[in-house]
Design an enzyme around this catalytic site. Structure first.
Site, short mmCIF file in Angstrom:
data_model
loop_
_atom_site.label_atom_id
_atom_site.label_comp_id
_atom_site.label_asym_id
_atom_site.label_seq_id
_atom_site.Cartn_x
_atom_site.Cartn_y
_atom_site.Cartn_z
N ARG A 56 -1.83 -3.84 -2.09
CA ARG A 56 -0.57 -3.27 -2.66
C ARG A 56 0.62 -3.21 -2.26
O ARG A 56 1.87 -3.78 -2.89
CB ARG A 56 -0.73 -1.68 -3.16
CG ARG A 56 -1.80 -1.39 -4.44
CD ARG A 56 -2.57 -0.14 -4.24
NE ARG A 56 -3.38 -0.31 -3.19
CZ ARG A 56 -4.68 -0.89 -3.57
NH1 ARG A 56 -5.18 -1.09 -4.61
NH2 ARG A 56 -5.63 -1.16 -2.39
N THR A 57 0.64 -2.80 -0.90
CA THR A 57 2.17 -2.84 -0.53
C THR A 57 2.52 -4.02 -0.23
O THR A 57 4.04 -4.39 -0.25
CB THR A 57 2.15 -1.73 0.77
OG1 THR A 57 1.19 -0.80 0.72
CG2 THR A 57 3.48 -1.75 1.35
N1 CP Z 1 -1.19 2.37 -0.87
C1 CP Z 1 -1.16 1.35 0.01
O1 CP Z 1 -0.57 1.41 1.09
O2 CP Z 1 -2.06 0.49 -0.31
P1 CP Z 1 -2.39 -1.02 0.64
O3 CP Z 1 -3.08 -0.47 1.77
O4 CP Z 1 -3.37 -1.77 -0.32
O5 CP Z 1 -0.89 -1.42 0.72
#
Ligand code: CP
Length: 358
Positions: free
Chosen positions: A89-90
């Site tokens: 996501r990030t």
């Molecule tokens: N919420 C979050 O940081 O997700 P990721 O680790 O997939 O980036």
């Protein structure tokens, strides 16, 4: 305004986050950060401005003409996504945010594919990226690395801003921004965030999103924070002390069900076993009472919401996913809009976008 060039690293590192803040301000940003490193850099006015800018970008992007306008706003900028820790996501939401604004991107997603593998220092790697890019968005397992790199860059011949996309177990400020944006949108026309009760549940000891959001929530009036976790993973002392110092109401509770009944938002987190000191350490902890399922859903107030920074494992049952109070999918998408707002503001384009004709 204080400048990072006027203070040595050791002296800067020893300051409290509040004392560091003036050194990190954006000369073009009227109180917004240049380097975004930790949640304490944002006050309520800054949060409100970023949420308004995110709403504006979201609206403009709805039409083809608006989307093409946005794509031109920062078409002259390049951003480096330097992720030496896994992310979906990030990474992707920052990438998509850059694409919305027309920013060209490059990436390293595994330090083993960069010259760090050959022994290059973090400092030299960052200095190398700054030769080709205008911003570095970085995630690292090392606590404080983003801060050190920000100081190094500000003291180099080519200073460029750093956005901390997650640093160790410490901070995840842009996640906290999207969490606040989600709360703002969820309680829009319902009285806002002031006076709300937010429950954090899961691995509060090692979850950097919890620390960052807990700090940001202190910008709002009379927000009560509840912490529900196995004793081994309860909220760390520094978070509790920061709340006590600010006179913020908080409570440690054993029962997720009891906390759910009184909450406006339940913020679930996964067990962060990647930080285990010994293999299998987390698996020995009884986490069975710290999962949100059908029983908790039945206790949730009609206007309350369920949040999660994601990724999840089994701490939210999939039977909750289609409930209108399950906000975690929208929360994830909100990340793209608020990160676009932060990036635009960092480059000094807040006013341009807010005042454009779209
Ligand atoms: N919420 C979050 O940081 O997700 P990721 O680790 O997939 O980036």
């Amino acid at each position: 305004m204080a400048k990072l060039t006027e203070i040595g690293w050791e002296e800067f590192e020893a300051l409290s986050p509040e004392a560091k803040r003036p050194y990190l301000e954006n000369p073009d940003g009227g109180g917004l950060p240049y380097h975004t490193l930790f949640a304490q850099q944002f006050d309520r006015a800054a949060l409100e401005r970023l949420c308004a800018l995110a709403n504006r970008i979201r609206f403009i992007n709805k039409s083809k003409e608006g989307a093409l306008y946005l794509k031109n706003v920062l078409a002259h900028k390049r951003a480096m996504l330097y992720f030496s820790q896994p992310s979906s996501r990030t990474f992707l939401s920052h990438l998509a945010a850059c694409q919305i604004l027309g920013i060209t991107t490059g990436s390293v997603r595994d330090a083993a594919t960069s010259s760090e593998f050959k022994g290059e220092s973090h400092e030299d790697s960052i200095r190398t990226f700054s030769s080709y890019f205008d911003m570095i968005i970085m995630r690292s397992p090392e606590r404080g690395l983003a801060e050190k790199m920000a100081w190094e860059l500000s003291n180099s011949e080519r200073p460029i801003p750093i956005l901390n996309a997650g640093s160790g177990k410490d901070q995840h400020p842009t996640q906290a921004l999207l969490d606040i944006y989600t709360l703002v949108r969820s309680f829009e026309n319902k009285g806002g965030i002031d006076g709300r009760t937010v429950t954090f549940c899961g691995d509060l000891m090692r979850g950097r999103t919890v620390r960052s959001l807990s700090h940001l929530l202190t910008n709002f009036r009379d927000v009560r924070q509840i912490f529900v976790a196995p004793p081994e993973l309860q909220v760390p002392a520094d978070v509790v002390m920061a709340l006590a110092k600010k006179g913020v109401s908080f409570e440690v509770m054993d029962s997720l069900k009891e906390a759910t009944k009184v909450s406006d938002a339940v913020y679930m987190t996964r067990i962060q076993d990647e930080w285990d000191q010994a293999k299998g350490e987390s698996a020995k902890i009884d986490t069975s009472h710290f999962k949100f399922g059908a029983e908790e859903l039945a206790l949730l107030r009609p206007d309350a919401i369920i949040m999660h920074p994601l990724p999840r494992r089994d701490e939210i049952a999939t039977c909750c996913d289609h409930d209108p109070r399950a906000m975690y999918w929208r929360q994830m998408r909100n990340g793209m809009w608020i990160r676009a707002a932060l990036i635009a503001a960092t480059f000094g384009f807040e006013r341009t976008i807010m005042e454009c004709g779209y």
